[in-house]
Design a protein around this motif. Structure first.
Motif: not given
Length: 655
Positions: A123-136, A252-264
């Motif tokens: 559950d947490l991993n599915k929501l993680l990009p949203e939680l980061v963006k919303e400042g949780y 990795v999935n989180l960074a892909d969702a936040l930045f389009g692709k995880a940075p190196d």
């Protein structure tokens, strides 16, 4: 690296101590007490403050002036352009305590429910990009800042979560402060959860669980002393390697969702924390972590909700600082709106109250101070030729910003307030602005750094040096008496704003700033021999302050060394610059230096600063540094046996 721990307008009436206010009998034994002792006896700390004195009083007077102006502006009800129009809307929402009280905790509930509904790591991993963006609140952090070794480009950093108490040291060695403060925090957190409609038993269980997670984190994060060494923040890692820090969170999935692709690459500020991350965040600690998130969420929201939430949510910070009361409602609303639209209100303040004559005069002082510094570097006897040339290059490349920025940060134009008549609440608006800020920051990844951006409102009584840009900044608000006034003598101004200017220049060459080159890159431009010699001088500054008794504790020389080096260099250079003026008067210079540091504070606040502040206590900043200057002894005829006397061989002189 700012000046602070944290009235008349510029060019207005000087507020210098009269001869009657100075106890001349104490000048040889205690400069600070001689100048400020009589003031201190009658000064009263406002119930909603933890201190009073130079900086605080100036900020209060500016707040009072701006709030009065805003009352007139709102009364006239005339149209204004964005972002000032949006600032006014937010200020109105924040001041509407009747609406805030009627809403109670309702605006917060969907956020708490989102956390409650997370039952496992899937559950947490599915929501993680949203939680980061919303400042949780989360047990890790991503942020974008200039790459410390290539400050022209923004890079991704991994940071660590904060603790419930101010510093790791509170949790160690049976610290009595823990036993005193944690029960206050516990009670406050439980009361906030009850206000959010948890039962008393549920609230108590959540808080005890959250405290277990907090205690688990504590040994694995840096103390304030460790964090004071900037160079230790730079620990670049391949993102693929960093992602292995957790077998439960999908970075990795989180960074892909936040930045389009995880940075190196990612720069890890505290590697030890992430080395132990799997042991902190796992199935065994999942429930405690979730409850930790709930407690942090309700805490961070409390100042945006009802008056009962606001009063309850400030109990712990008041206990920590010794404040008797919460900030008054109107002032709290102003702080909230100003905190969101800092450059907007700073722009208004500077354009109305900051004069071009003062700006030109201060810029003249800065040039004088740079020339003094350059002359000292050119004639330095312990730096080698190569290091000396690099230091002068850094000084030549030093950029100056005085008064206010050329334009308001574009971010503040993105904040559009949803008013009450359209269903907007203060909490929802602040949450939306937080998400916009996160998005704006993340969009900067890999892009050029904006070197013109100010990190401080022009309406703030402070100043700073930015080592990553090699820039010094003096907001309009600090350019007033006692720091600066067109009605003060040049020596008084050099003892005030002159020493501040030179303090900020000195930061370019303190134990942290000296590690960065003329472009602000972390780049060792010293020879080993020169840096070893500098380190020995820095150790002398550490020893000069280390262990001085204060507020029932002792000063930590390592924690405060960078600011003490800047104070020492700043005072010494300002002293020389004052002497280069035709009307110099070193009595005025030293008296005003002591005056700008006047502060009367609660014992709790003194103890807090002693533990976490990189600045030495104000009283010691006034007293200790002057002992290192030969001119102080001749000005006040200080001799062996006087309280202010220091043997010549013990006087610390770095720059």
């Amino acid at each position: 690296m700012n000046l602070l721990q944290a009235n008349a307008t510029t060019g207005g009436q000087s507020d210098q101590p009269t001869d009657d206010s100075i106890d001349k009998s104490l000048l040889k034994d205690d400069l600070y007490k001689a100048v400020n002792g009589r003031w201190e006896k009658t000064a009263k700390i406002p119930a909603y403050h933890s201190s009073t004195g130079g900086f605080m009083d100036l900020n209060d007077n500016i707040d009072k002036q701006l709030m009065s102006d805003l009352d007139d502006i709102i009364k006239k009800n005339q149209p204004h352009e964005a972002p000032f129009s949006e600032f006014l809307k937010l200020y109105e929402l924040a001041r509407n305590y009747k609406k805030r009280d009627a809403d109670g905790g309702e605006p917060l509930k969907p956020y708490l429910e989102k956390i409650e509904n997370i039952t496992n790591f899937d559950d947490l991993n599915k929501l993680l990009p949203e939680l980061v963006k919303e400042g949780y609140p989360l047990p890790f952090g991503f942020w974008v800042e200039p790459d410390m070794k290539n400050t022209q480009v923004n890079a991704l950093f991994a940071s660590v979560p904060g603790l419930f108490l101010p510093d790791r040291t509170y949790y160690e060695n049976n610290n009595p402060a823990y036993k005193q403060l944690m029960p206050v925090f516990t009670k406050m957190a439980s009361q906030l959860l009850v206000l959010a409609d948890y039962s008393s038993n549920e609230a108590d269980e959540i808080v005890e669980s959250a405290k277990r997670f907090d205690a688990k984190i504590a040994p694995n994060v840096k103390s304030a002393e460790e964090s004071a060494d900037y160079s230790k923040m730079y620990n670049p890692q391949k993102f693929a390697y960093f992602s292995e820090s957790s077998s439960h969170l999908d970075f990795v999935n989180l960074a892909d969702a936040l930045f389009g692709k995880a940075p190196d690459q990612i720069i890890v500020t505290e590697p030890k924390f992430y080395e132990r991350f799997d042991g902190l965040v796992n199935s065994d600690s999942f429930k405690d972590m979730k409850n930790w998130m709930l407690v942090n969420m309700v805490r961070s929201a409390s100042s945006y909700l009802s008056e009962e939430f606001r009063q309850t949510g400030s109990v712990f910070s008041r206990a920590l600082s010794g404040k008797k009361e919460a900030t008054p409602q109107k002032k709290s609303a102003f702080y909230l709106a100003e905190g969101t639209f800092g450059q907007t209100i700073g722009d208004y303040y500077a354009k109305k109250y900051f004069g071009p004559k003062a700006k030109a005069d201060v810029e003249h002082m800065v040039k004088n101070m740079i020339n003094v510094y350059k002359n000292r570097l050119s004639n330095n006897t312990w730096l080698g030729k190569d290091t000396r040339e690099k230091a002068i290059l850094k000084l030549d490349k030093l950029e100056l910003q005085v008064g206010y920025p050329d334009h308001i940060d574009e971010l503040e134009y993105k904040f559009k307030v949803t008013p009450e008549n359209e269903g907007g609440t203060l909490f929802d608006n602040m949450s939306k602005f937080g998400a916009i800020t996160v998005q704006d920051t993340f969009e900067k990844l890999g892009k050029p750094v904006d070197r013109t951006k100010w990190e401080m409102s022009a309406a703030t009584v402070n100043a700073y040096y930015e080592p990553f840009k090699n820039i010094i900044v003096f907001p309009a608000a600090i350019l007033q008496a006692p720091f600066y006034s067109l009605k003060q003598t040049s020596s008084q101004n050099y003892g005030g704003i002159g020493a501040v200017i030179a303090h900020e220049i000195s930061h370019a060459f303190d134990n942290n700033g000296s590690l960065f080159d003329e472009l602000g890159n972390l780049n060792n431009w010293w020879t080993k021999e020169d840096h070893d010699h500098f380190s020995k001088l820095a150790d002398k500054m550490i020893n000069e302050f280390d262990g001085i008794p204060y507020a029932g504790g002792k000063v930590n020389g390592k924690l405060t060394v960078s600011e003490n080096i800047a104070d020492g260099g700043g005072l010494s250079c300002a002293n020389e610059a004052a002497k280069n003026e035709d009307d110099y008067n070193l009595y005025d210079f030293f008296i005003n230096w002591a005056k700008v540091w006047r502060m009367k504070a609660t014992e709790q606040y003194k103890q807090l600063l002693l533990n976490i502040d990189v600045h030495a206590p104000a009283e010691l900043r006034a007293n200790v540094q002057v002992k290192n200057l030969d001119d102080f002894y001749s000005t006040f005829d200080v001799k062996d046996g006087d309280g202010m006397y220091l043997k010549p061989e013990d006087r610390v002189k770095i720059w």
